[in-house]
Design an enzyme around this catalytic site. Sequence first.
Site, short mmCIF file in Angstrom:
data_model
loop_
_atom_site.label_atom_id
_atom_site.label_comp_id
_atom_site.label_asym_id
_atom_site.label_seq_id
_atom_site.Cartn_x
_atom_site.Cartn_y
_atom_site.Cartn_z
N ARG A 111 -8.78 -6.20 5.88
CA ARG A 111 -8.57 -5.56 4.57
C ARG A 111 -9.81 -5.69 3.71
NH1 ARG A 111 -3.36 -7.19 6.21
NH2 ARG A 111 -2.21 -5.30 6.75
N ASP A 130 -6.99 -4.71 12.08
CA ASP A 130 -5.78 -4.26 11.37
C ASP A 130 -6.03 -2.82 10.96
OD1 ASP A 130 -3.38 -4.14 9.68
OD2 ASP A 130 -3.39 -6.32 9.84
N HIS A 142 -0.43 -1.79 13.53
CA HIS A 142 -1.63 -2.12 12.76
C HIS A 142 -2.89 -1.69 13.52
CE1 HIS A 142 0.39 -4.48 9.56
NE2 HIS A 142 1.25 -4.78 10.51
N ASP A 169 3.55 -7.54 15.14
CA ASP A 169 4.37 -7.48 13.92
C ASP A 169 4.60 -6.05 13.45
OD1 ASP A 169 1.53 -7.59 13.47
OD2 ASP A 169 1.93 -7.62 11.32
N GLU A 170 5.74 -5.86 12.79
CA GLU A 170 6.05 -4.67 12.01
C GLU A 170 5.99 -3.37 12.82
OE1 GLU A 170 4.93 -6.20 7.58
OE2 GLU A 170 3.24 -5.34 8.67
N ASP A 215 -1.83 -14.86 -0.54
CA ASP A 215 -1.97 -13.64 -1.36
C ASP A 215 -0.85 -13.59 -2.40
OD1 ASP A 215 -0.07 -13.17 0.67
OD2 ASP A 215 -0.46 -11.01 0.70
C1 TNX Z 1 2.78 -8.80 6.09
S1 TNX Z 1 2.32 -11.16 7.92
C2 TNX Z 1 1.89 -8.59 7.13
C3 TNX Z 1 0.48 -8.32 6.80
C4 TNX Z 1 0.27 -8.14 5.32
C5 TNX Z 1 1.02 -9.23 4.56
C6 TNX Z 1 0.79 -9.21 3.09
C7 TNX Z 1 2.37 -10.04 8.88
C8 TNX Z 1 2.62 -10.40 10.25
N1 TNX Z 1 2.19 -8.78 8.45
O1 TNX Z 1 0.06 -7.19 7.53
O2 TNX Z 1 -1.07 -8.22 5.07
O3 TNX Z 1 2.40 -9.07 4.81
O4 TNX Z 1 1.40 -10.32 2.46
#
Ligand code: TNX
Length: 542
Positions: A162, A191, A254, A317-318, A416
Amino acid sequence: MKVLLAGLFLLSLPALAELPLIPRAAGVKESGSPLKLAAGARVHVADPAARDLFLATLSEAAGFPLGPAPADAPAAIQFLSADSLPDNFPVPAGEGYVVRIVAECANIHAATPAGHFHGLQTLAQLLRAAERDDQGAVLLPGAFIVDAPRFAWRGFMLDESRHFTGEAGVKRLLDAMARYKLNRLHWHLTDSPAWRIEIKKYPALTAIGGRGNESDQSPDAPAQFYTQEQIRGIVAYAKARHITIVPEVDMPGHADAAVRAYPQHDGGGFVQKGNKDKWPRFTFNPAAKETLAFLDDILAEVAALFPEAGVIHFGGDEVHFGWHHWKDLPEVQDLMTKEKLKDLAAVETWFNRRMAGTVNRLGFETGGWDEIVARELPRDRTLVFWWRHDKPQVLRQALEKGYSVVLCPRRPCYLDFVQHDSHKTGRRWGGFNPLQDTFDFPAALKLTPDDERRVRGIQACLWTETTVTQERRDFMTWPRLVALAEAAWTPAERKDFHSFERRLPAELEWLRAHGIRPYDPFADTPEVTDRGAKPEYPDVPE
Ligand code: TNX
């Protein structure tokens, strides 16, 4: 028997009033006789490769030069083996150490180079804080210190994508981590905004994927990344400080920056309400042969750059936020038929198992964010990073399934998040992360002894969406990382926030003297925000 006797011997000595140490040591007793050290005092360091760093650290702390001792001559400071301790001391193991300061000398005993290194940091903190006599000689308090860490993994995660930190900033960070006995830098190198690690086989990853950051997405932004040569240098720098760098290459989500460079691996993006793609290239194609080979190649280069990392973190993640296009990809459709996969979650599991196989074959454990608990990976070769503080059941599942876990829940481990209620920039989520919450962690989780056996350690994470400048990254990181370090090292029964607050001001001073600009909770220094801040371009030639 020996340990029992040692315990009795140390128990019989008076406890020493607070020593100026962070993290607080496990056990401290009075030895009765202070040690006077003057300029030119000799130091015996066992390992010649470590000598310069040891002498420099001690000389800086003392404020005068210390010199190497000739072989076999007695010295004022001596780094010695664990088994050369008098019988009535417990024998240190692993990262543990014993420091004995008596009138003639200060001896640091340890079984490993890491133990000696932690003893070195303890001695350096004592030297810096010690009284001086009229001639400038240092008077070290007579003390027996018996110390060992609570957790094996004492980490910090830095998001380079970032906003980019650069080599000088990372080395400064490693120096400070070493002082506080932190031993893992989890390096989040890729990312959505940018890819920061040079991969020789795929130069566009950095030439194109390295351009820009969270606050500057123009295509002609300069590329910022670590060359392989820089990475080797940084890994060696960390190793000399007994810090292991664990690289993260995030997949299959990501992935935008990599896909920007190599669009043939696109798996589609992040669909928001109203169907507007926010990150149109969020994922890799999870099923294309060419993409899997591309990722295998990348992991092979990563493995070669971090041969002693132990863990390669592959993100994970995500993914479901951005996998909607997968069902339209012919490779995914074929895979689902061939492998009888019933839904996209099953595709994600298949992909994770496929890539974890590569990581394991390269000789590493697979690290992944806690989403991987549902991905059926080998228990003994997978390390779960629990981050979703609002999902305690995921931590439970990870522990019950027998995974090793690193605890880094958003609250109170994400830096953060703001640290004071008056601060305006940064995250909140039903509250924020004040210094004391980070310090107290992980008490609120009420881990059982059984859980603790599975918990490898704890770490703080700095995500850098809202930290545009190094000054703000410092402000968000420090002093909460000092608190995390004590939480990671010091036995729970020795933790005391009021004592920590008394020892902290000297460390704020040390940080400032080393080019780091911490938030000062005592002076409540003004918030350093990123509003109006321009991204910095360290390491980019003018
Ligand atoms: C979640 S923590 C994310 C990050 C973001 C963060 C901001 C994680 C595995 N994924 O991509 O930067 O929240 O707090």
